[in-house]
Design a protein around this motif. Structure first.
Motif, PDB file in Angstrom:
ATOM      1  N   MET A 299      76.458  23.135  48.843  1.00  0.00           N
ATOM      2  CA  MET A 299      77.860  22.893  49.097  1.00  0.00           C
ATOM      3  C   MET A 299      78.163  21.450  48.726  1.00  0.00           C
ATOM      4  SD  MET A 299      80.234  24.763  50.162  1.00  0.00           S
ATOM      5  CE  MET A 299      80.778  25.674  51.536  1.00  0.00           C
ATOM      6  N   LEU A 300      79.193  21.270  47.979  1.00  0.00           N
ATOM      7  CA  LEU A 300      79.577  19.948  47.494  1.00  0.00           C
ATOM      8  C   LEU A 300      81.070  19.764  47.716  1.00  0.00           C
ATOM      9  CD1 LEU A 300      78.588  17.443  45.844  1.00  0.00           C
ATOM     10  CD2 LEU A 300      79.362  18.671  43.831  1.00  0.00           C
ATOM     11  N   THR A 301      81.447  18.619  48.252  1.00  0.00           N
ATOM     12  CA  THR A 301      82.854  18.313  48.471  1.00  0.00           C
ATOM     13  C   THR A 301      83.262  17.207  47.512  1.00  0.00           C
ATOM     14  OG1 THR A 301      82.662  18.867  50.802  1.00  0.00           O
ATOM     15  CG2 THR A 301      84.554  17.540  50.164  1.00  0.00           C
TER      16      THR A 301
ATOM     17  N   ALA B 202      91.276  16.009  40.765  1.00  0.00           N
ATOM     18  CA  ALA B 202      90.151  16.764  41.329  1.00  0.00           C
ATOM     19  C   ALA B 202      90.019  18.117  40.639  1.00  0.00           C
ATOM     20  CB  ALA B 202      90.338  16.942  42.834  1.00  0.00           C
ATOM     21  N   THR B 203      91.137  18.794  40.439  1.00  0.00           N
ATOM     22  CA  THR B 203      91.108  20.098  39.773  1.00  0.00           C
ATOM     23  C   THR B 203      90.620  19.966  38.333  1.00  0.00           C
ATOM     24  OG1 THR B 203      92.961  20.810  41.157  1.00  0.00           O
ATOM     25  CG2 THR B 203      92.511  22.107  39.181  1.00  0.00           C
TER      26      THR B 203
ATOM     27  N   VAL C   3      79.539  26.293  36.752  1.00  0.00           N
ATOM     28  CA  VAL C   3      78.620  25.529  37.600  1.00  0.00           C
ATOM     29  C   VAL C   3      79.158  25.422  39.017  1.00  0.00           C
ATOM     30  CG1 VAL C   3      77.517  23.288  37.932  1.00  0.00           C
ATOM     31  CG2 VAL C   3      77.750  24.212  35.647  1.00  0.00           C
ATOM     32  N   PHE C   4      80.390  24.970  39.148  1.00  0.00           N
ATOM     33  CA  PHE C   4      81.015  24.791  40.460  1.00  0.00           C
ATOM     34  C   PHE C   4      81.949  25.955  40.740  1.00  0.00           C
ATOM     35  CE2 PHE C   4      80.355  20.199  39.369  1.00  0.00           C
ATOM     36  CZ  PHE C   4      79.396  19.956  40.319  1.00  0.00           C
ATOM     37  N   LYS C   5      81.711  26.641  41.814  1.00  0.00           N
ATOM     38  CA  LYS C   5      82.594  27.717  42.258  1.00  0.00           C
ATOM     39  C   LYS C   5      83.508  27.117  43.333  1.00  0.00           C
ATOM     40  CE  LYS C   5      79.791  31.163  40.530  1.00  0.00           C
ATOM     41  NZ  LYS C   5      79.261  30.401  39.445  1.00  0.00           N
TER      42      LYS C   5
ATOM     43  N   PRO D  83      90.570  25.443  47.091  1.00  0.00           N
ATOM     44  CA  PRO D  83      91.178  24.673  46.003  1.00  0.00           C
ATOM     45  C   PRO D  83      91.733  23.333  46.491  1.00  0.00           C
ATOM     46  CG  PRO D  83      92.588  26.495  46.634  1.00  0.00           C
ATOM     47  CD  PRO D  83      91.309  26.659  47.402  1.00  0.00           C
ATOM     48  N   ALA D  84      91.890  22.414  45.556  1.00  0.00           N
ATOM     49  CA  ALA D  84      92.411  21.085  45.885  1.00  0.00           C
ATOM     50  C   ALA D  84      93.841  21.179  46.395  1.00  0.00           C
ATOM     51  CB  ALA D  84      92.357  20.189  44.651  1.00  0.00           C
TER      52      ALA D  84
END
Length: 133
Positions: free
Chosen positions: A1-3, A18-19, A81-83, A87-88
């Protein structure tokens, strides 16, 4: 998990950045993996044409199939890669700077500095008064 979080003066710009950052990373990794897999496929096809041994040809076909599967999966998934789980969103409230804390600190520091200056001036005046006596 990555924020991933981005701070900016404009909350809407931070949301867009960010998006776009996540989309850019996904696209970059997709292109890199597809390019690597296509290079491996080309190498394996070259080796396949060089060999006449049926067992080795079968191994090369399996490896080519594996690399082709990697290319298909990379191109089929929009989020490679990132799911994105959440959403931002643009924040509703300001996070920084905390102006109330800055004002309170400045008032307290100014008050302490003012008292320090008064004590220094009083000390200097008392020394001058003692020298005159």
């Amino acid at each position: 998990m990555l924020t991933v979080s981005i701070k900016s003066l404009s909350p809407i710009a931070a949301k867009e950045w960010a998006t776009k950052l996540i989309a850019s990373i996904n696209e970059h990794m997709r292109r890199e993996d597809v390019g690597t897999s296509e290079a491996r496929i080309a190498y394996l096809e070259g080796k396949l044409s060089e060999t006449n041994i049926a067992g080795m040809q079968q191994v090369f076909y399996q490896l080519i199939e594996s690399e082709t599967r990697t290319v298909m999966l990379a191109n089929a998934q929009p989020e490679y890669v990132f799911k994105t789980v959440d959403p931002a969103v643009a924040p509703q409230e300001k996070s920084e700077p905390k102006r109330a804390l800055i004002v309170i600190s400045a008032v307290m520091l100014g008050g302490m500095l003012g008292i320090f200056v008064v004590f220094i001036r009083a000390f200097i005046k008392s020394n001058k008064a003692e020298e005159k006596l």
